[in-house]
Design a protein around this motif. Structure first.
Motif, PDB file in Angstrom:
ATOM      1  N   LYS A 106       0.804  -1.230   0.000  1.00 54.18           N
ATOM      2  CA  LYS A 106       0.000   0.000   0.000  1.00 54.18           C
ATOM      3  C   LYS A 106       0.836   1.279   0.000  1.00 54.18           C
ATOM      4  O   LYS A 106       0.607   2.189   0.792  1.00 54.18           O
ATOM      5  N   MET A 147       0.911   8.380  -6.906  1.00 48.83           N
ATOM      6  CA  MET A 147       0.463   7.109  -6.328  1.00 48.83           C
ATOM      7  C   MET A 147       0.778   5.983  -7.320  1.00 48.83           C
ATOM      8  O   MET A 147       0.916   6.224  -8.520  1.00 48.83           O
ATOM      9  N   THR A 170       1.644   4.779  -0.995  1.00 51.74           N
ATOM     10  CA  THR A 170       0.712   5.777  -1.500  1.00 51.74           C
ATOM     11  C   THR A 170       1.392   6.968  -2.154  1.00 51.74           C
ATOM     12  O   THR A 170       0.824   7.583  -3.036  1.00 51.74           O
ATOM     13  N   ASP A 171       2.586   7.335  -1.720  1.00 55.19           N
ATOM     14  CA  ASP A 171       3.251   8.476  -2.328  1.00 55.19           C
ATOM     15  C   ASP A 171       4.651   8.054  -2.753  1.00 55.19           C
ATOM     16  O   ASP A 171       5.533   7.844  -1.925  1.00 55.19           O
ATOM     17  N   ARG A 211      -3.124   1.420  -8.084  1.00 56.93           N
ATOM     18  CA  ARG A 211      -4.069   1.766  -7.020  1.00 56.93           C
ATOM     19  C   ARG A 211      -5.073   2.852  -7.419  1.00 56.93           C
ATOM     20  O   ARG A 211      -5.844   3.326  -6.583  1.00 56.93           O
TER      21      ARG A 211
END
Lengths: 643, 228
Positions: A25, A121, A27-28, A125
């Motif tokens: 996961k 991202m 995200t950035d 996702r």
């Protein structure tokens, strides 16, 4: 058998890697990407933060152009779909381009997933992923995108945690070679349908619906094609036997069409790139469609009918777009901008508006007639006279009649005379070889016509200026495309094209003409993919495994990778490229329709053989192609419907 | 044209803006001005374009806390209004900080600015800053410095082109080096090349270096003055 097991093992490995990464996961990805940017060419294409980018919302729509930023950011369709996505509540667009090889290789080495620009991202996702399919030679770049994004190639291996992967763009009129890789395709014009797809997915995802349930709902949206809902069977001789819809999908998917251009906003506040992209200017689409009816032209058949924006709308949008973007150039785009019925009025009003501001107005294409020269002259007032470009396409009148190119030698020479008398000194002419019924006399006629153009140009200027005259002749190879009257035609073989190129060189004037031609290898591959079916997908994958990516960049293209891939997959490319088809053959795209009837295409194919012309229905009477009736849409000229 | 109003603009090349090339900054500024709808002057000639002059170029990968450009306007616009319009039209990586009118007869930014101040962040956890400091001093005291820039050998006089000793500070990732360079007609010593030379001589290696130009100055009787 060994090969298919090998491919399967690789696919499963990709799935496992993707699953592991998705579970982390991330995200950035910006902190991981940033240090790499000190080591790559033109890093500013990876920084986002341009003027006009949207703020991220909860539901994120990935919009991918499978090429570099410089090519993709200039694409109008992507900008329109970005705008459409951002117009929805709680939804934002995330641009995705294919990083150039230097960064891609670094990302692989460092195990960094492909990123979106707006949020950095991981692409895997986003909530939904739209991929433009611009050109046959971009297919391996699409696989490269999926690979870098750690998204399994084949839709059947992607579970509900992955975004739906939707394809759109010029190549979706035969998307079959990519059918296994996409969940759905949007056939036709996307501004309205894209919003419907997003809204459906957003709502149903929130309700916890499965990917299968969402796809079953999406087939109800006009223009949406879900390839897994069609079973294809083949005959022993290799031709297609039947295409059978399942899951309640329609027998035929008709292209989506915008009935009134005034109801869809042009690009209002475009993203203004830092990098010098391929078309670095404000672009305004002034009309859609072209009904001149050239028989080789896929766009001419697939974008019917002609729908113009009104002069008032164009002028207002041009002023607003230039003010909001800060560009100093506007391009009035379409398949044939000089065909707009109010173009002269539009150009005069825009020039008056921008006088003294340093802003220039340009047109991307011109016709071979006097009006175009008057228009070019008007456009060049106060500025440079850049080169003129015309496309006679064939050297002899006979062959121009075969392809329905309504241009005569007299018109071309008259245009050249006027242009050179008006101050132009450079002209480029586009031709094709490998056209149906073509003889060596037709090829020789290209050289003779180029010579006449050169002599006319020289006669039209003062003797002291004749040395500066340039006539460029660019010759491409006909690639028969789906949904055109030439879709039944065999493509000329490489040997034949090379021979024709030698004939061409023999008949071309030795001095004063710059001759260039397209690589026959590239045209051959384009032809195989353009009319290929689902059995081509393992070949695409094998070519990618052999290192094919950025095939549309000639310095990156290698035919050997493809020939090896054909051999590995036991696929005979000549069967697709060089075989003449019967009129009753079931094409891979038989279940997809542009609205133009099969009967019309057959009639046009026969008229080509008879060298009989068909008129332009925008200016003459209806030619019976069936698009308006089938799609319930009208020709719109100057903002007014024409029944 | 003497009737034009010369507006000096102070801006930053912030954050991701470090990765912009000088040409990209030029084009972006022109678009900012057009979006701001300021009455910019146009040059005369075959290719008329916005009348604007930039300060010294900054290389790709280098951020800046203070860059300058001069924009000529054909009509007077109150500086506070011009600033507000420019701020509202600039992308966040090129923020506009201050504007002010200056005399048309003043020399150009590139002619007037001779001092470039930099801060370098060096990623090298084991770096010994005393050695770096001493190496910098040694380079500065030498009479000749031969370096390769853009595949060409160039010779600089450190006594002239390095006006001060550097300030080196240890930090978690490595160290920070504050230093300045004097640029004149004989050429510009590139800051990353100087630092590479300093670290090489000190026997120090680093994995990564990031540069920020912290200031541009005009020398007036030995005093460093900002351009506005």
């Amino acid at each position: 058998m060994f090969l298919s097991r090998h491919a399967e093992a690789i696919l499963k490995a990709i799935v496992r890697v993707a699953e592991n990464n998705r579970s982390s996961k991330k995200t950035d990805l910006w902190p991981q990407i940033r240090p790499l940017l000190y080591r790559v060419e033109r890093p500013s294409r990876y920084i986002d933060s341009e003027w006009g980018v949207a703020e991220a919302q909860d539901y994120r729509v990935g919009l991918c152009y499978p090429d570099t930023y410089e090519v993709g950011q200039a694409n109008q369709a992507l900008a329109l779909l970005y705008q459409a996505a951002n117009s929805l509540d709680g939804v934002s667009g995330e641009r995705i381009f294919l990083p150039w090889i230097d960064l891609s290789d670094l990302m692989r080495k460092e195990d960094i997933e492909l990123f979106t620009l707006e949020s950095f991202m991981p692409v895997s996702r986003v909530d939904i992923l739209g991929i433009t399919i611009p050109y046959e030679l971009s297919y391996t770049s699409i696989l490269e995108v999926l690979s870098l994004a750690h998204i399994p190639f084949r839709a059947k291996y992607r579970d509900d945690s992955y975004p739906l992967v939707i394809g759109g763009g010029p190549c979706v009129f035969n998307p079959e070679p990519l059918a296994d890789f996409f969940d759905a395709f949007l056939i036709g014009e996307g501004e309205e349908a894209w919003k419907e797809i997003i809204s459906t997915d957003k709502t149903m995802r929130a309700q916890g619906k499965t990917k299968q349930e969402i796809l079953e709902k999406l087939v109800g949206i006009s223009g949406v094609y879900v390839p897994s809902f069609y079973d294809v069977s083949y005959r022993e001789d290799g031709r297609i036997s039947t295409i059978t819809p399942t899951h309640g999908a329609p027998d035929r998917v008709y292209k989506r069409v915008v009935t009134d251009m005034e109801t869809v906003a042009p690009i209002q506040c475009p993203i203004v790139p830092y990098v010098d992209v391929v078309h670095n200017r404000y672009t305004l689409e002034i009309l859609r469609g072209c009904t001149r009816g050239c028989r080789f032209c896929q766009a001419g058949m697939t974008y019917r009918p002609v729908r113009e924006r009104s002069a008032d709308s164009i002028v207002k949008n041009a002023i607003d777009g230039l003010r909001d973007s800060g560009y100093d150039e506007i391009s009035l785009t379409s398949l044939s901008s000089a065909d707009h019925s109010q173009l002269e009025e539009v150009v005069r009003r825009l020039q008056k508006q921008f006088e003294g501001s340093g802003v220039s107005v340009s047109l991307p294409s011109l016709r071979v007639d006097a009006f175009s020269i008057d228009m070019a002259h008007l456009m060049a007032q106060g500025g440079r006279k850049t080169g003129l470009t015309f496309a006679p396409e064939a050297g002899s009148q006979r062959l121009r009649d075969v392809i329905n190119k309504n241009v005569t030698e007299e018109q071309l020479l008259e245009t050249v005379e006027r242009a050179f008398k008006a101050g132009w000194r450079r002209i480029k002419l586009y031709f094709m070889i490998g056209l149906p019924t073509e003889t060596d006399e037709d090829i020789a006629a290209i050289g003779e016509l180029a010579g006449k153009v050169l002599r006319t140009a020289k006669k039209s200027v003062e003797p002291g200026q004749r040395g500066g005259i340039t006539v460029g002749v660019s010759v491409s190879t006909l690639v028969p495309k789906s949904h055109t009257p030439f879709q039944w035609e065999p493509q000329a073989t490489d040997e034949e094209i090379h021979r024709k190129q030698r004939v061409l060189r023999d008949f071309m004037p030795r001095k004063g003409v710059n001759l260039s031609w397209h690589d026959a290898d590239i045209s051959f591959l384009e032809g195989v993919i353009a009319r290929g079916d689902r059995r081509l997908s393992p070949v695409l994958e094998a070519a990618w495994r052999n290192g094919a990516r950025f095939d549309a960049w000639s310095e990156q293209f290698s035919l050997k990778r493809w020939l090896d891939a054909f051999e590995e997959c036991a696929y005979n490319p000549a069967f697709t490229a060089h075989r003449a088809r019967d009129y009753d053959e079931v094409f891979p795209w038989a279940h997809l329709s542009t609205g133009v009837s099969d009967a019309y295409l057959v009639a046009e194919a026969k008229k080509a053989r008879e060298e009989v012309l068909t008129q332009d229905c925008s200016f003459d009477s209806c030619t019976g192609c069936g698009a308006c009736q089938t799609l319930d849409v009208d020709i719109v000229l100057g903002g007014e419907k024409r029944q | 044209m003497s009737s034009d109003f010369r507006l000096r603009i102070n801006y930053r090349k912030a954050d991701r803006g470090a990765f912009l090339s000088h040409l990209e900054v030029l084009h972006t500024v022109e678009r900012i001005v057009r979006r701001a709808q300021l009455p910019y002057a146009i040059t005369q000639g075959f290719h008329p374009h916005m009348k604007v002059a930039f300060g010294p170029a900054l290389s790709v990968g280098t951020a800046s806390d203070g860059e300058y450009l001069d924009l000529w306007l054909s009509e007077f616009v109150r500086p506070d209004i011009a600033l507000a319009k420019l701020k509202a039209s600039a992308p966040r990586v090129l923020p506009i900080e201050r504007v002010g009118y200056i005399g048309n007869k003043l020399p150009s930014l590139t002619a007037a600015i001779t001092i470039h101040a930099y801060r370098a962040e060096i990623w090298a956890r084991d770096i010994e800053i005393d050695k770096v400091e001493q190496s910098f001093q040694s380079v500065r005291k030498s009479t000749s410095l031969e370096v390769v820039q853009k595949d060409k050998k160039k010779v600089f006089n450190p006594a002239l082109c390095i006006p001060k000793d550097a300030v080196v500070t240890k930090n978690e990732e490595g160290c920070t080096i504050d230093f300045s360079l004097r640029i004149d007609q004989t050429g510009a010593l590139r800051p990353e090349i100087l630092l590479q030379e300093v670290c090489n001589r000190a026997g120090q290696t680093y994995s990564h270096l990031e540069l920020v130009r912290t200031g541009l100055f005009i020398e007036e009787d030995g005093v460093w003055v900002r351009p506005m």
